[in-house]
Structures are given as structure tokens and as C-alpha cells.
Design a protein around this motif. Structure first.
Motif, PDB file in Angstrom:
ATOM      1  N   ILE A  84       0.840  -1.204   0.000  1.00 46.30           N
ATOM      2  CA  ILE A  84       0.000   0.000   0.000  1.00 46.30           C
ATOM      3  C   ILE A  84       0.875   1.254   0.000  1.00 46.30           C
ATOM      4  N   ASP A  85       1.885   1.270   0.863  1.00 48.11           N
ATOM      5  CA  ASP A  85       2.767   2.438   0.949  1.00 48.11           C
ATOM      6  C   ASP A  85       3.547   2.633  -0.346  1.00 48.11           C
ATOM      7  N   ARG A  86       3.947   1.534  -0.984  1.00 54.61           N
ATOM      8  CA  ARG A  86       4.705   1.650  -2.228  1.00 54.61           C
ATOM      9  C   ARG A  86       3.846   2.245  -3.340  1.00 54.61           C
ATOM     10  N   GLU A  87       2.620   1.722  -3.509  1.00 44.02           N
ATOM     11  CA  GLU A  87       1.774   2.170  -4.613  1.00 44.02           C
ATOM     12  C   GLU A  87       1.273   3.603  -4.398  1.00 44.02           C
ATOM     13  N   PHE A  88       0.776   3.885  -3.198  1.00 43.45           N
ATOM     14  CA  PHE A  88       0.301   5.237  -2.927  1.00 43.45           C
ATOM     15  C   PHE A  88       1.465   6.220  -2.792  1.00 43.45           C
ATOM     16  N   GLY A  89       2.558   5.744  -2.198  1.00 43.33           N
ATOM     17  CA  GLY A  89       3.700   6.621  -1.975  1.00 43.33           C
ATOM     18  C   GLY A  89       4.294   7.140  -3.265  1.00 43.33           C
ATOM     19  N   ALA A  90       4.340   6.301  -4.300  1.00 41.05           N
ATOM     20  CA  ALA A  90       4.884   6.746  -5.587  1.00 41.05           C
ATOM     21  C   ALA A  90       4.064   7.907  -6.148  1.00 41.05           C
ATOM     22  N   LEU A  91       2.744   7.819  -6.026  1.00 40.39           N
ATOM     23  CA  LEU A  91       1.876   8.889  -6.519  1.00 40.39           C
ATOM     24  C   LEU A  91       1.956  10.124  -5.635  1.00 40.39           C
ATOM     25  N   GLU A  92       2.099   9.925  -4.324  1.00 40.98           N
ATOM     26  CA  GLU A  92       2.184  11.070  -3.407  1.00 40.98           C
ATOM     27  C   GLU A  92       3.450  11.882  -3.643  1.00 40.98           C
ATOM     28  N   ALA A  93       4.469  11.255  -4.246  1.00 39.14           N
ATOM     29  CA  ALA A  93       5.727  11.966  -4.502  1.00 39.14           C
ATOM     30  C   ALA A  93       5.637  12.908  -5.703  1.00 39.14           C
ATOM     31  N   VAL A 112     -11.911  -1.163  -1.622  1.00 38.07           N
ATOM     32  CA  VAL A 112     -10.937  -0.129  -1.939  1.00 38.07           C
ATOM     33  C   VAL A 112     -10.817   0.846  -0.777  1.00 38.07           C
ATOM     34  N   ALA A 113      -9.647   1.477  -0.682  1.00 34.37           N
ATOM     35  CA  ALA A 113      -9.388   2.437   0.396  1.00 34.37           C
ATOM     36  C   ALA A 113      -8.521   3.568  -0.165  1.00 34.37           C
ATOM     37  N   SER A 114      -9.157   4.650  -0.586  1.00 34.10           N
ATOM     38  CA  SER A 114      -8.425   5.799  -1.118  1.00 34.10           C
ATOM     39  C   SER A 114      -7.724   6.539   0.019  1.00 34.10           C
ATOM     40  N   ARG A 115      -6.695   7.301  -0.338  1.00 37.68           N
ATOM     41  CA  ARG A 115      -6.010   8.083   0.701  1.00 37.68           C
ATOM     42  C   ARG A 115      -5.337   9.299   0.077  1.00 37.68           C
ATOM     43  N   ASN A 116      -5.305  10.382   0.839  1.00 40.80           N
ATOM     44  CA  ASN A 116      -4.611  11.621   0.457  1.00 40.80           C
ATOM     45  C   ASN A 116      -4.985  12.110  -0.942  1.00 40.80           C
ATOM     46  N   GLY A 117      -6.252  11.989  -1.292  1.00 38.27           N
ATOM     47  CA  GLY A 117      -6.712  12.483  -2.587  1.00 38.27           C
ATOM     48  C   GLY A 117      -6.439  11.547  -3.744  1.00 38.27           C
TER      49      GLY A 117
END
Length: 414
Positions: free
Chosen positions: A365-374, A390-395
Motif C-alpha cells: 500500500i505504501d509503495r503504490e500510494f507513496g509513488a503517486l504522493e511523490a 478499496v481504500a483511497s487516501r490523500n486524494g
């Protein structure tokens, strides 16, 4: 017959245009059916006023039209049907079978009142003599095998035609689609063995007619080895040097230039699609370390030789093909320390898509969302996976794969 609505919607604005409409795609993906659907729509639009010979449809794969593969005979057959007083619609299916076809097409286009549609199974239709002689007077449309929505429509129509009672389970349909793909001829087969036979024949036809014969490939074995490598490694970074090293043994030596030529032939036959890398921060395309995606998962399962990360490959490939079928431009995104699976663009708008099989752990989860958050910009960002919840986070919007494939509105470009 399933209406190829998403392609018809893109082509309709050009029905009466002087631009030559070029419809390309892998063999047996449904180009001929789409061309006949275009002909039906044109006839319906001009039902009250259409005269004989106002629409001319020629299938150059039909043995009955074999003599028309001679450009002079084709010209003499078509020319008397044309008139300055009315527009004539010329629909030529598998035009690459006509020798020097671009000369005839160019003549009709520049001297007569015509609207021309061409189909073919090779991108040389656009990159070769046709583009050179017509000086940009073409508009192209890339057709794929059935996407999941079309596949479901086909299965529903098949169920009704057999007068069967029952309900098609969407999750079971997705499993079938991810295994056997969307070639219309394959979708019509009920038995697994029949599907495998059709896929194998289709594969052999593509290799022989669209690659070996057209490009005069001297070593069929080397070509098949390169093709199998690309198919089995769909969604992976491709290097001609690495492929050449893997195929070279004590008996035979394969050079990197040869491999790159074969990759180009395979791409031109639309068996695989290339996703170039895009530097998101530098906002420029990078001409190295491209990824290749097989055009249909049926071919992947037919020729695969991998087990590791197979489902990650399957999900990433089906998302790529879905985006291409929607008419998107798709790149692999590069950041300083991470990779974005897809940078998706159309008409100057953009979004980012990360793809995962399942979000099975916090690290995933951190890898997939983290790449987009960067990514520092405000374009829409999505994670697509096969998770049931599903669980969306940070937009960043998390979308189930089955919903992504069924509903185009879930992906928004900003």
C-alpha cells in the motif's frame, strides 16, 4: 455482432472528411467488422439519397478480389464509379495486400470527390510511403481486440442467441477474460481446447503473414524466440542487448541490432505495444528502457514461460490495453527514486495510474500510494487493483480492476 461504439464515436466526425481514415490493429481484432459497421452507418445516413456505387467496399483478403491487388486493375475498376457531382465512399479492407496501394489511394484522394477508409494489420500504413505521399492528409485509429465491456456484451449476446436462461457472473467473466483475452474468434469458442487451437492458429498467422513474409525475415526461429520473450515478459522493461545475450548460445549468435529490428517488426504488426518512459519532473520523453505490453492476454497465456509475478503482469497489461482502447497516450512515468506505472494523456489532459494485483500488505500500500504522493502536481491520481474493497487516501483514488474496466467515467483526466 457487437457494435464497436468507442471507435465509431471517434471516427464519425471524419465520415465526410477529405482526410484518409486509416484503421489499424493486430490481425483478427475486428477491423473488418468495424469497417462494415461504418459502411452501415453511412448507408443509413444517406438512405433516401444514396445512388448505386456511392459506397464501394472491397475486401482484399477475399479471394474473389485477388486481381484487384494489382494497382492498375484496382484503379480501372474504381475510377468509373466516381463522380464530381456526389461524394463516393471508398472502403478498402486490408489494403496492404495491394501492391503500391498508396499510389492509387493518393490519386483518388487528390483528383476525385471521395471519402476514403483503409484498414490494415501493419503500422507501415502510416509510417511508410502512404504518409510520405499524402503529406499528413491521414487520420489514424488504432483498434484493439475486445476490451472487457465489449467482451461482456459479446457473452450476453451469445447467451441470448442460444435462448439460454440464466445470469452471467461478472467476476467469472473477468477471470475468463484475463485468461483468454478478447480476440472475437476466441470469445466465440466455448471449450478451452477450442480457444487454444484458435489462438495458436491466430498466432501462427500473425507470425507468418504479418511479420515473416512482410519483412522477409530470414530466421523464423529467432523471430519466434524474440516474440515469445516479449509476450512472456509483457509489462517488463525491454532491452535488445539483454534479449540478444539470452538468445545467444554455443551454436548460434544473435546480435542486438537484429533483435531491435525484430522488435520493430513485431510492434508494426501490433502484437505488442510500446510504452516509452516519461520524466515527470523534467516533463520530457525518454528514449530508453521502454516497456512492452502484449496486445491480448490470450496470447500471453498461450506463450508464457513465467510463474513469478504472473498476476501482476496480467493486471498491468490489461490496464494498459484498456487505456489504449480508450484512445489514450500511455507512458511509463519516471521519478528520481520511483516509477509510475502509467502517465496517461489525451488532448493535453493527464492523470497518473498505479497498478497492483492486490494490496496484500502495508508495504505494498505504501509503495503504490507513496509513488503517486511523490508527484508534486495536481493531476488526478489512481491506484487500480483486484482488491474486493478499496481504500483511497490523500486524494488518490483507489479503484477495483473490474470497476475500472466496466466504467470509463471512473478515470478522469485533469
Amino acid at each position: 455482432m457487437i457494435l464497436r461504439t468507442q471507435y465509431l464515436e471517434r471516427i464519425r466526425p471524419f465520415y465526410d472528411s477529405e482526410l484518409i481514415k486509416v484503421i489499424t490493429g493486430v490481425r483478427r481484432c475486428g477491423k473488418s467488422v468495424l469497417l462494415r459497421q461504418i459502411a452501415d452507418e453511412i448507408r443509413a445516413e444517406h438512405f433516401d439519397s444514396m445512388e448505386p456505387d456511392t459506397l464501394v467496399f472491397v475486401d482484399f483478403d477475399d479471394y474473389a478480389n485477388r486481381e484487384l491487388t494489382d494497382p492498375d486493375k484496382l484503379y480501372r475498376r474504381i475510377k468509373p464509379k466516381l463522380s464530381d457531382e456526389r461524394k463516393t465512399y471508398l472502403l478498402f479492407d486490408e489494403i496492404q495486400n495491394v501492391r503500391d496501394f498508396e499510389l492509387v489511394v493518393n490519386s483518388f484522394n487528390t483528383t476525385d470527390n471521395v471519402s476514403i477508409f483503409l484498414t490494415g494489420s501493419n503500422s507501415k500504413l502510416l509510417s511508410g510511403e502512404l504518409a510520405t505521399r499524402l503529406g499528413g492528409r491521414t487520420v489514424s485509429f488504432h483498434v484493439m481486440p475486445f476490451n472487457f465491456r465489449e467482451f461482456c456484451c459479446f457473452k450476453e449476446a451469445q447467451l441470448h442467441s442460444e435462448a439460454s436462461e440464466g445470469h452471467l457472473d461478472e467476476s467469472m467473466l473477468l477471470d475468463e477474460y484475463l485468461t483468454w483475452g478478447g480476440f472475437p474468434l476466441v470469445c466465440g469458442q466455448e471449450l478451452a481446447e477450442s480457444r487454444r487451437v484458435v489462438l495458436d492458429n491466430l498466432y501462427n498467422s500473425i507470425v507468418l503473414r504479418d511479420i515473416i513474409q512482410r519483412n522477409k525475415v530470414s530466421s523464423a526461429t529467432t523471430l519466434e524466440n524474440v516474440l515469445d520473450y516479449l509476450i512472456a515478459n509483457s509489462s517488463s522493461t525491454v532491452s535488445g542487448n539483454n534479449i540478444a545475450a539470452e538468445l545467444t548460445d554455443s551454436v548460434r549468435k544473435v546480435s542486438a541490432p537484429t533483435v531491435y529490428d525484430l522488435i520493430r517488426y513485431i510492434e508494426e504488426a501490433y502484437v505488442v505495444g510500446r510504452a516509452e518512459r516519461y520524466d515527470i519532473r523534467g516533463k520530457k520523453k525518454l528514449r530508453f528502457e521502454a516497456k512492452e505490453y502484449v496486445c491480448d492476454l490470450g496470447l500471453f497465456h498461450l506463450r508464457k514461460n513465467r510463474v513469478k509475478d504472473e498476476w501482476n503482469c496480467v493486471v498491468e497489461t490489461v490496464v494498459y490495453n484498456e487505456l489504449i482502447s480508450r484512445g489514450m497516450q500511455v507512458y511509463v512515468g519516471k521519478l528520481h527514486k520511483s516509477e509510475i506505472d502509467f502517465v496517461v494523456e489525451r488532448d493535453g489532459r493527464r492523470c497518473y495510474v498505479q497498478v497492483a494485483y492486490v494490496m496484500a500488505s502495508e508495504s505494498t500500500i505504501d509503495r503504490e500510494f507513496g509513488a503517486l504522493e511523490a508527484i508534486g502536481d495536481s493531476y488526478p491520481k489512481y491506484v487500480v487493483s483486484m482488491d474486493p474493497v478499496v481504500a483511497s487516501r490523500n486524494g488518490i483514488t483507489h479503484v477495483r480492476l473490474i470497476d475500472f474496466l466496466r466504467d470509463e467515467s471512473l478515470l478522469r483526466l485533469g
